[in-house]
Write a protein that holds these residues in place. Structure first.
Motif, PDB file in Angstrom:
ATOM      1  N   SER A  45       0.861  -1.181   0.000  1.00 53.32           N
ATOM      2  CA  SER A  45       0.000   0.000   0.000  1.00 53.32           C
ATOM      3  C   SER A  45       0.903   1.239   0.000  1.00 53.32           C
ATOM      4  O   SER A  45       1.880   1.293   0.750  1.00 53.32           O
ATOM      5  N   ASP A  73      -9.597   0.780  -4.847  1.00 53.43           N
ATOM      6  CA  ASP A  73     -10.714   1.308  -4.090  1.00 53.43           C
ATOM      7  C   ASP A  73     -11.980   1.401  -4.943  1.00 53.43           C
ATOM      8  O   ASP A  73     -13.083   1.163  -4.456  1.00 53.43           O
ATOM      9  N   ILE A 116      -2.987  -4.458  -4.192  1.00 52.72           N
ATOM     10  CA  ILE A 116      -1.821  -4.956  -3.447  1.00 52.72           C
ATOM     11  C   ILE A 116      -1.555  -6.402  -3.853  1.00 52.72           C
ATOM     12  O   ILE A 116      -0.427  -6.784  -4.104  1.00 52.72           O
ATOM     13  N   CYS A 147       6.989   3.654   1.977  1.00 50.64           N
ATOM     14  CA  CYS A 147       5.514   3.617   1.871  1.00 50.64           C
ATOM     15  C   CYS A 147       4.903   4.198   3.141  1.00 50.64           C
ATOM     16  O   CYS A 147       3.934   4.961   3.087  1.00 50.64           O
ATOM     17  N   ASP A 151       2.540   7.366   3.320  1.00 50.48           N
ATOM     18  CA  ASP A 151       1.221   7.092   3.919  1.00 50.48           C
ATOM     19  C   ASP A 151       0.112   7.958   3.328  1.00 50.48           C
ATOM     20  O   ASP A 151      -0.567   8.707   4.059  1.00 50.48           O
ATOM     21  N   LYS A 153      -2.855   7.653   2.418  1.00 52.74           N
ATOM     22  CA  LYS A 153      -4.246   7.575   2.919  1.00 52.74           C
ATOM     23  C   LYS A 153      -4.288   7.463   4.444  1.00 52.74           C
ATOM     24  O   LYS A 153      -5.353   7.194   5.017  1.00 52.74           O
ATOM     25  N   TYR A 156      -1.216   3.444   7.241  1.00 52.63           N
ATOM     26  CA  TYR A 156      -0.148   2.859   8.073  1.00 52.63           C
ATOM     27  C   TYR A 156      -0.282   3.365   9.513  1.00 52.63           C
ATOM     28  O   TYR A 156      -0.099   2.612  10.463  1.00 52.63           O
ATOM     29  N   TYR A 174       3.421  -9.628   2.806  1.00 48.48           N
ATOM     30  CA  TYR A 174       3.430  -9.326   1.368  1.00 48.48           C
ATOM     31  C   TYR A 174       4.435 -10.273   0.716  1.00 48.48           C
ATOM     32  O   TYR A 174       5.621 -10.240   1.057  1.00 48.48           O
TER      33      TYR A 174
END
Ligand code: ADP
Length: 212
Positions: A45, A73, A116, A147, A151, A153, A156, A174
């Protein structure tokens, strides 16, 4: 158990027969003058899947290539709005996306997917739906620290605070691709540079032709 979960375990009824359509995949590819493939973006992400896939699609569009981007999304707002984030729902999420990507390829388009898709087995399943050479895994390789710093959105932060469970990279694995067709290490690069690298690889792999 929801309807889809029950169905998942059922095989297709023998009364349901596959019909070949009047216009073949080859006819559609020829009409579009392109090689239809799935560009399956995978990565953590915030690694840049969606941003780079959008930039790649813009470049493809400018080259006259016909494509469609399936983005994480957006799909969860519609087709997959009945799915959550349990292991079973995640598998189903990716399974449906693989099936939709297959339909786009069959219709003669380049399908870009930005999910992802953390598990090798799910990506393998999506790969198995199309012909050999039509599935290109695009690994957007960005270190977890980067990442997490980006962040975009705030996810995390929430995951670290224990507000989101099973967050990939934090408390859910992952599984990085072992031999992706395209491997983009984004660190130190701008979005446009990453997109251009994807295009260069598509040319090298003879998916795209450079026209004079
Ligand atoms: P994902 O779809 O993988 O979750 P997003 O594309 O939504 O990731 O977010 C990635 C964020 O990182 C965006 O805010 C984007 O502008 C930023 N970013 C910074 N550098 C890069 C780069 N080289 N490639 C892609 N995204 C980058």
């Amino acid at each position: 158990m929801s309807v889809y979960q029950k169905k998942q375990h059922d095989s297709v009824s023998e009364d349901i027969v596959w019909h070949n359509t009047a216009i073949s995949h080859q006819d559609r590819s020829r009409a579009n003058q392109q090689k239809p493939v799935v560009l399956w973006f995978t990565g953590l992400s915030g690694s840049g899947k969606s941003t780079i896939a959008n930039a790649v699609e813009r470049l493809l569009f400018e080259m006259g290539q016909r494509s469609y981007l399936l983005d994480g999304d957006n799909i969860r707002h519609g087709l997959n709005k009945d799915l959550g984030f349990s292991d079973q729902d995640r598998v189903e999420n990716i399974r449906r996306i693989g099936e939709v990507a297959k339909l786009f390829v069959d219709s003669g388009l380049i399908a870009l997917t930005a999910f992802i898709s953390p598990f090798v087995s799910d990506r393998q399943q999506a790969r198995s739906l199309v012909k050999e050479g039509q599935f290109l895994e695009v690994y957007i390789d960005t270190p977890l620290e980067v990442c997490e710093q980006r962040d975009p959105k705030g996810l995390y932060k929430k995951a670290r605070a224990g507000k989101i469970a099973n967050f990939t990279g934090i408390d859910s694995a992952y599984e990085a691709p072992v031999s992706p067709e395209i491997h983009i290490r984004t660190q130190g690069l701008q979005v446009e540079q990453c997109a251009k690298l994807v295009l260069d690889e598509l040319i090298k792999l003879s998916i795209l032709e450079v026209k004079d």
